[in-house]
Scaffold this motif. Structure first.
Motif, PDB file in Angstrom:
ATOM      1  N   GLY A  53      32.673  70.002   7.242  1.00 30.09           N
ATOM      2  CA  GLY A  53      32.052  71.260   6.831  1.00 30.09           C
ATOM      3  C   GLY A  53      32.179  72.384   7.856  1.00 30.09           C
ATOM      4  N   ARG A  54      32.995  72.154   8.916  1.00 29.71           N
ATOM      5  CA  ARG A  54      33.412  73.213   9.843  1.00 29.71           C
ATOM      6  C   ARG A  54      32.272  74.078  10.393  1.00 29.71           C
ATOM      7  NH1 ARG A  54      36.218  73.654   5.379  1.00 29.71           N
ATOM      8  NH2 ARG A  54      35.444  75.761   5.020  1.00 29.71           N
ATOM      9  N   LYS A  55      31.261  73.453  10.904  1.00 31.08           N
ATOM     10  CA  LYS A  55      30.154  74.227  11.462  1.00 31.08           C
ATOM     11  C   LYS A  55      30.454  74.612  12.907  1.00 31.08           C
ATOM     12  CE  LYS A  55      25.150  73.861  12.137  1.00 31.08           C
ATOM     13  NZ  LYS A  55      24.627  74.969  11.368  1.00 31.08           N
ATOM     14  N   PRO A  56      30.224  75.877  13.257  1.00 33.59           N
ATOM     15  CA  PRO A  56      30.456  76.306  14.644  1.00 33.59           C
ATOM     16  C   PRO A  56      29.619  75.482  15.628  1.00 33.59           C
ATOM     17  CG  PRO A  56      30.111  78.208  13.225  1.00 33.59           C
ATOM     18  CD  PRO A  56      29.824  76.999  12.393  1.00 33.59           C
ATOM     19  N   LEU A  57      30.122  75.312  16.836  1.00 35.65           N
ATOM     20  CA  LEU A  57      29.434  74.621  17.938  1.00 35.65           C
ATOM     21  C   LEU A  57      29.241  73.129  17.696  1.00 35.65           C
ATOM     22  CD1 LEU A  57      26.662  77.247  18.907  1.00 35.65           C
ATOM     23  CD2 LEU A  57      29.039  77.155  19.678  1.00 35.65           C
ATOM     24  N   VAL A  89      33.539  83.240  21.635  1.00 35.50           N
ATOM     25  CA  VAL A  89      32.451  83.973  20.984  1.00 35.50           C
ATOM     26  C   VAL A  89      31.136  83.286  21.377  1.00 35.50           C
ATOM     27  CG1 VAL A  89      31.468  84.737  18.784  1.00 35.50           C
ATOM     28  CG2 VAL A  89      33.957  84.531  19.022  1.00 35.50           C
ATOM     29  N   PRO A  90      30.435  83.803  22.420  1.00 37.00           N
ATOM     30  CA  PRO A  90      29.177  83.169  22.840  1.00 37.00           C
ATOM     31  C   PRO A  90      28.109  83.338  21.757  1.00 37.00           C
ATOM     32  CG  PRO A  90      29.993  84.758  24.477  1.00 37.00           C
ATOM     33  CD  PRO A  90      30.777  84.980  23.220  1.00 37.00           C
ATOM     34  N   LEU A  91      27.442  82.235  21.456  1.00 35.63           N
ATOM     35  CA  LEU A  91      26.409  82.267  20.421  1.00 35.63           C
ATOM     36  C   LEU A  91      25.127  81.628  20.915  1.00 35.63           C
ATOM     37  CD1 LEU A  91      28.397  81.046  17.257  1.00 35.63           C
ATOM     38  CD2 LEU A  91      27.794  83.400  17.848  1.00 35.63           C
ATOM     39  N   VAL A  92      24.019  82.182  20.469  1.00 35.69           N
ATOM     40  CA  VAL A  92      22.719  81.557  20.666  1.00 35.69           C
ATOM     41  C   VAL A  92      22.385  80.811  19.383  1.00 35.69           C
ATOM     42  CG1 VAL A  92      20.257  81.984  20.963  1.00 35.69           C
ATOM     43  CG2 VAL A  92      21.903  83.369  22.209  1.00 35.69           C
ATOM     44  N   GLY A 297      25.991  78.320  23.174  1.00 39.78           N
ATOM     45  CA  GLY A 297      27.303  77.687  23.133  1.00 39.78           C
ATOM     46  C   GLY A 297      28.404  78.715  22.942  1.00 39.78           C
ATOM     47  N   ILE A 298      29.629  78.254  23.122  1.00 46.05           N
ATOM     48  CA  ILE A 298      30.771  79.135  22.929  1.00 46.05           C
ATOM     49  C   ILE A 298      31.510  78.697  21.671  1.00 46.05           C
ATOM     50  CG2 ILE A 298      32.914  80.035  23.917  1.00 46.05           C
ATOM     51  CD1 ILE A 298      30.664  80.718  25.728  1.00 46.05           C
ATOM     52  N   SER A 299      31.544  79.578  20.687  1.00 48.68           N
ATOM     53  CA  SER A 299      32.369  79.325  19.523  1.00 48.68           C
ATOM     54  C   SER A 299      33.676  80.115  19.695  1.00 48.68           C
ATOM     55  CB  SER A 299      31.640  79.739  18.252  1.00 48.68           C
ATOM     56  OG  SER A 299      32.362  79.306  17.116  1.00 48.68           O
ATOM     57  N   HIS A 300      34.554  80.060  18.697  1.00 45.00           N
ATOM     58  CA  HIS A 300      35.877  80.668  18.898  1.00 45.00           C
ATOM     59  C   HIS A 300      36.433  81.323  17.649  1.00 45.00           C
ATOM     60  CE1 HIS A 300      35.412  77.418  21.846  1.00 45.00           C
ATOM     61  NE2 HIS A 300      36.079  78.214  22.657  1.00 45.00           N
ATOM     62  N   ASN A 301      37.012  82.501  17.843  1.00 46.89           N
ATOM     63  CA  ASN A 301      37.927  83.068  16.860  1.00 46.89           C
ATOM     64  C   ASN A 301      39.320  82.550  17.193  1.00 46.89           C
ATOM     65  OD1 ASN A 301      35.880  84.637  15.714  1.00 46.89           O
ATOM     66  ND2 ASN A 301      36.309  86.399  17.035  1.00 46.89           N
ATOM     67  N   LEU A 381      29.276  87.017  12.399  1.00 44.29           N
ATOM     68  CA  LEU A 381      29.173  87.077  13.857  1.00 44.29           C
ATOM     69  C   LEU A 381      30.543  87.109  14.538  1.00 44.29           C
ATOM     70  CD1 LEU A 381      26.159  84.695  14.560  1.00 44.29           C
ATOM     71  CD2 LEU A 381      26.183  87.157  14.127  1.00 44.29           C
ATOM     72  N   GLY A 382      31.463  86.262  14.089  1.00 38.75           N
ATOM     73  CA  GLY A 382      32.779  86.216  14.726  1.00 38.75           C
ATOM     74  C   GLY A 382      33.505  87.547  14.601  1.00 38.75           C
ATOM     75  N   SER A 383      33.417  88.157  13.436  1.00 35.85           N
ATOM     76  CA  SER A 383      34.107  89.445  13.262  1.00 35.85           C
ATOM     77  C   SER A 383      33.373  90.568  13.992  1.00 35.85           C
ATOM     78  CB  SER A 383      34.280  89.781  11.778  1.00 35.85           C
ATOM     79  OG  SER A 383      33.051  89.772  11.090  1.00 35.85           O
ATOM     80  N   GLN A 384      32.040  90.469  14.060  1.00 40.68           N
ATOM     81  CA  GLN A 384      31.294  91.472  14.843  1.00 40.68           C
ATOM     82  C   GLN A 384      31.667  91.395  16.311  1.00 40.68           C
ATOM     83  OE1 GLN A 384      27.044  92.334  14.636  1.00 40.68           O
ATOM     84  NE2 GLN A 384      26.994  90.954  12.888  1.00 40.68           N
ATOM     85  N   HIS A 385      31.754  90.160  16.812  1.00 42.84           N
ATOM     86  CA  HIS A 385      32.153  89.990  18.204  1.00 42.84           C
ATOM     87  C   HIS A 385      33.561  90.559  18.406  1.00 42.84           C
ATOM     88  CE1 HIS A 385      32.375  88.104  22.195  1.00 42.84           C
ATOM     89  NE2 HIS A 385      33.652  87.914  21.888  1.00 42.84           N
ATOM     90  N   TYR A 386      34.438  90.263  17.442  1.00 43.18           N
ATOM     91  CA  TYR A 386      35.811  90.750  17.557  1.00 43.18           C
ATOM     92  C   TYR A 386      35.864  92.277  17.656  1.00 43.18           C
ATOM     93  CZ  TYR A 386      40.602  91.944  16.902  1.00 43.18           C
ATOM     94  OH  TYR A 386      41.848  92.495  17.110  1.00 43.18           O
TER      95      TYR A 386
END
Ligand SMILES: [Zn+2]
Length: 532
Positions: A53-57, A89-92, A297-301, A381-386
């Protein structure tokens, strides 16, 4: 028909003449095209249970982004971030521990007991383990909107610093068609905007009043979406400039709170719609403290570039989010939220388009950036960070084509495009070259996928969809009821004939944009414009 001929036909048709191909011939061409095999291969892998299910982190993130980057590498695309295909992409990840959302509001006419989960859902983007707010004053801020272009400022003349603001969901246009954009909700009606504005105003906390109809979903959706695991970006101030908590309160509980302050809900709803509305203190106070179950954690584009030629410093961008909800509450014994349509199909679409570009043998003049972003489901979030940290300059980003939920989708005789910028004409040419009817619409493209992150910073985006005129009567797209459920799964009997049409269409649109002298510009009446 082989691929080379197909492409050639595509280009000649799109650039020189408009052919009205017979539907039979067209569907034959689609059937024999290699796209379908490629598309199905990727979507069946990414939506399989092995990808969890491809969940970030989670460990499934690594598996997913490795797969996408591996495909980019196989196609000979260049890493877009130095020598890496990944952008951090750092995430809380924050959850207010169960029962942490309980609090008591003391008003002029008595106390309102607000219970976590049943009456309110709150959380924080702060990294602190404990949030402690003492004696915070509650302020009613109407719709909580500061919108100069509509001559509207609910925060005019009131200081909400360190206070808790209570705002109505949606915008005044929902109730009075003459205000804002009428029934078509503006971004100011989104809860996410209300949270942002409350932070800008320096509030300690913000509660949006949930009402099923103007929110367009029930309280159960609020509970399912935000009670646990709220992913948040980490901003340049380490989130210290954000409200200490944000969230929702039910209409029933808000009504009680208003009554204990001496007002009725209906009265306040009416007042909030008036242009001369002024926010005011409810003369009610509460202590709000909770334990924040937080991890960072750090997620990724994932991003790759196909370099162009004479205009290679300018970019056409194809985007699709890779994330989904992972493993969660079982429904009918299934706990894996595979997200086949949402959005393994979109990722597979950009991988299929990347393959078409890579195998072309002719380079486009502008470069092509393929960008698969994280954490869309946690609100873009990923696109906002981008867009805050773009890998290629935004003012050199000519246009963005975004894909979210592209399959299954049956073939149609028509194409709908949100015609808000000059890419309009390329969509028309491409649609007509497929023998399809072109239907431009003026309505807004909405806020619910990653194109919106680009719109906000003024980059033109292209959002098309297949129309309602089916080639095969009774053909079906996504089954009803699978949206955001474990049943959003891939099956070989998916009808992807419309998906493949759309891949051909938007590949052609991107190709044309990449090769024309002129850039794409917003129309003057579009709701977004390039940032100067
Ligand atoms: Zn999606």
């Amino acid at each position: 028909m082989n691929k080379g001929k197909y492409l050639l036909l595509g280009f000649l048709a799109t650039q020189l003449l408009s052919v009205s191909a017979q539907p039979e011939r067209r569907s034959e061409r689609l059937k024999t095209s290699v796209d379908e095999t490629t598309f199905r291969k990727h979507v069946s892998v990414l939506a399989s249970d092995e990808y969890g299910g491809r969940k970030p982190l989670t460990p499934y993130e690594q598996k997913t982004i490795d797969y996408i980057a591996g495909e980019f590498r196989n196609l000979g695309l260049k890493p877009a971030n130095g020598n890496s295909y990944f952008q951090d992409v750092p995430l809380v990840d924050a959850t207010v521990k169960a029962k942490g959302g309980n609090f008591v509001v003391k008003g002029k006419k008595g106390r309102t007991v607000v219970r976590d989960y049943d009456d309110d859902i709150i959380w924080t983007a702060h990294k602190d383990k404990k949030i402690n707010i003492k004696n915070a004053e509650f302020v009613f801020v109407g719709f909580g909107i500061n919108a100069p272009e509509y001559g509207w400022n609910d925060y005019d003349g009131i200081d909400v610093k360190d206070k808790v603001v209570v705002a109505l969901v949606n915008d005044p246009g929902y109730y009075d068609q003459s205000l804002f954009d009428g029934k078509q909700m503006t971004y100011y009606g989104r809860w996410i905007y209300k949270f942002e504005e409350a932070s800008r105003q320096g509030a300690a906390g913000v509660l949006v009043v949930h009402d099923d109809r103007p929110a367009t979903y029930g309280w159960n959706v609020v509970q399912a979406s935000w009670w646990e695991h709220n992913l948040e970006l980490v901003n340049d101030n380490d989130n210290r400039d954000l409200v200490l908590f944000k969230g929702w309160i039910t209409k029933a509980k808000a009504s009680e709170l208003f009554e204990k302050a001496g007002y009725s809900y209906d009265e306040l709803l009416k007042r909030a719609q008036r242009k001369d509305f002024k926010s005011f203190s409810l003369q009610s106070k509460a202590d709000i403290s909770f334990v924040n179950n937080v991890s960072v954690g750090i997620s990724h584009n994932v991003a790759a570039i196909l370099p162009g030629t004479d205009l290679k410093d300018e970019y056409v961008v194809y985007t699709a989010h890779w994330d989904h909800f992972g493993i969660g509450k079982p429904v009918n014994g299934d706990s894996i939220y595979n997200g086949a349509s949402d959005n393994a199909s979109g990722v597979s679409t950009i991988l299929t388009i990347a393959k078409k570009f890579a195998e072309l043998g002719v380079k486009p003049r502008r470069s092509i950036l393929f960008l698969s972003v994280t954490a869309e489901e946690a609100v873009l979030l990923g696109s906002q960070h981008y867009v805050m940290h773009p890998l290629v300059p935004l003012d050199k980003t000519v246009a963005v084509l975004n894909y979210d939920g592209t399959g299954p989708s049956p073939a149609t005789y028509d194409v709908v495009n949100h015609a808000q910028n000059t890419a309009d004409k390329y969509v028309r040419i491409a649609a007509e070259s497929q023998g399809r009817k072109y239907i431009p619409v003026k309505s807004n493209t909405g806020y619910r996928s990653d194109h919106f992150s680009f719109n906000r910073v003024g980059v033109p985006t292209i959002v098309t969809r297949n129309g309602g005129s089916l080639v095969k009567e009774g053909a079906r797209g996504r089954k009803p009821g699978v949206y955001h459920q474990p049943s959003d799964e891939y099956s070989d009997d998916w009808d992807v004939s419309g998906t493949i049409q759309n891949i051909g269409l938007t590949f052609s649109v991107g190709w044309q944009i990449a090769n024309m002298d002129e850039k794409v510009e917003w129309y003057p009446d579009a709701p977004y414009q390039r940032k100067k």
